[in-house]
Scaffold this active site. Sequence first.
Site, short mmCIF file in Angstrom:
data_model
loop_
_atom_site.label_atom_id
_atom_site.label_comp_id
_atom_site.label_asym_id
_atom_site.label_seq_id
_atom_site.Cartn_x
_atom_site.Cartn_y
_atom_site.Cartn_z
CD GLU A 165 8.01 3.20 -4.94
OE1 GLU A 165 8.21 3.29 -6.17
OE2 GLU A 165 7.12 2.49 -4.45
CG ASN A 207 5.94 6.05 1.54
OD1 ASN A 207 5.80 5.51 2.64
ND2 ASN A 207 5.24 5.67 0.46
CG HIS A 243 3.83 -2.86 -1.00
ND1 HIS A 243 2.45 -2.84 -0.99
CD2 HIS A 243 4.22 -1.60 -1.27
CE1 HIS A 243 2.03 -1.61 -1.24
NE2 HIS A 243 3.08 -0.84 -1.41
CD GLU A 273 2.69 2.69 -0.54
OE1 GLU A 273 2.79 1.79 -1.39
OE2 GLU A 273 3.05 3.86 -0.76
CG ASP A 275 0.04 -5.03 -0.22
OD1 ASP A 275 1.27 -5.24 -0.07
OD2 ASP A 275 -0.42 -4.51 -1.25
C1 XIL Z 1 -0.09 1.83 -7.00
C2 XIL Z 1 -1.61 1.88 -7.12
O1 XIL Z 1 -2.20 1.12 -6.08
C3 XIL Z 1 -2.06 1.37 -8.47
O2 XIL Z 1 -3.45 1.50 -8.63
C4 XIL Z 1 -1.32 2.12 -9.57
O3 XIL Z 1 -1.65 1.57 -10.83
C5 XIL Z 1 0.18 2.06 -9.35
O4 XIL Z 1 0.49 2.52 -8.06
N1 XIL Z 1 4.07 1.99 -4.06
C6 XIL Z 1 3.44 3.22 -3.98
C7 XIL Z 1 2.05 3.37 -4.47
O5 XIL Z 1 4.01 4.15 -3.41
O6 XIL Z 1 1.81 4.64 -5.00
C8 XIL Z 1 1.70 2.31 -5.50
O7 XIL Z 1 0.31 2.42 -5.79
C9 XIL Z 1 2.05 0.93 -4.99
C10 XIL Z 1 3.54 0.83 -4.70
#
Ligand code: XIL
Length: 355
Positions: A165, A207, A243, A273, A275
């Site tokens: 990020e 990422n 996401h 990731e 969802d």
């Molecule tokens: C999130 C976790 O799932 C949570 O439990 C934590 O509190 C915060 O981070 N992008 C990412 C992940 O790269 O590391 C994040 O994970 C979600 C968004």
Amino acid sequence: MKFASFSVALAVLPFLSASPTYPKSGHHAERNKYPGLDVLAKRAGLLYFGTAIDNVVLNNTAYVTIAHNRSEFGQVTPSNGLKWMYTEPSRNVFNYTMANEIIKPAIKAHQIRRCHTFVWHNQLPDWLTSKNYTKPELIGILENHIKHEARAYYDKCYAWDVVNEAFNDDGTLRDDLWLQTIGPEYIELAFRFARKYTSPWTRLYYNDYGIERVNNKSLALQKVVKDFVKRGVPIDGVGLQAHFTVGRAPSYNDTRSALNLFTKLGLETALTELDVRVDLPDTAAKQKTQADVYAASVKACVDEESCVGVTVWDFWDPVSWVPSTFPGYGNACLWDDALKRKPAYYAISDMLRDE
Ligand code: XIL
């Protein structure tokens, strides 16, 4: 279908030996049709279908059984345990307890591991954020951190998210500790350190989220990655977090075009990731749209030659990061509160079976 002969051979072997010659009962029919996400993903040519796992839920045996079931998930990512605040809570003091609670059972279950993450602006320890370091000091801290974590997991990670990020939505670099103190070259330095200390076969990824369309952010990233490739900065892959939100998600074509920005550069890609959150209250119609989004996203990866696999950011609604991060949203995962598989699970399976 890709990597055809190799993956088909692998997929067919166990299948042949279990080939039923007797009539299918309901139970067997269900097992044959839905043998697990990773089984179907491998048959469709992916390297894995995986999930993130968090430590808070490890006392739930029903959850853990699914999480380390290799038929469902051939790959695992610790959601939090490999982040800086947990692995180096005090300067030069390293702790792998949380990460190992997930990595060790994954190794035992023959699930490959994506390791997440070396450099991020979030979940940093106080000692790092509450003091002003000089540029040479912070570069030294960065190298030391990557060195220890990379060596601790030397041959245990299929891939590492080296930088997470780093970009804003408009394509500029995020104004965080790393940019402020080191400058834009912190990204390149992180990749060079990662290459120096991880095994030569560990895939090094950039990422990010919001790059699942061709937009200012994904194009800015493509420019940086192109320059890295040209100058020999060691980067192997780009992870699209994915996401998504029901009603606003990128289409199959959006995601494919975004993946293709990096395929064109000769890089590996993955959805890291995935969802798909729902604006609550949930309805059957929203679950149906969610199922379509999940299936289209996975299909974009299957069809894009460079895309090796898909990881969901946990598979169980009650432990998803969504409700606490996006108030009013939830139900983003493939298994519901009762640990039952949702329409999205079946939609992904049906799509993979047809590939
Ligand atoms: C999130 C976790 O799932 C949570 O439990 C934590 O509190 C915060 O981070 N992008 C990412 C992940 O790269 O590391 C994040 O994970 C979600 C968004």
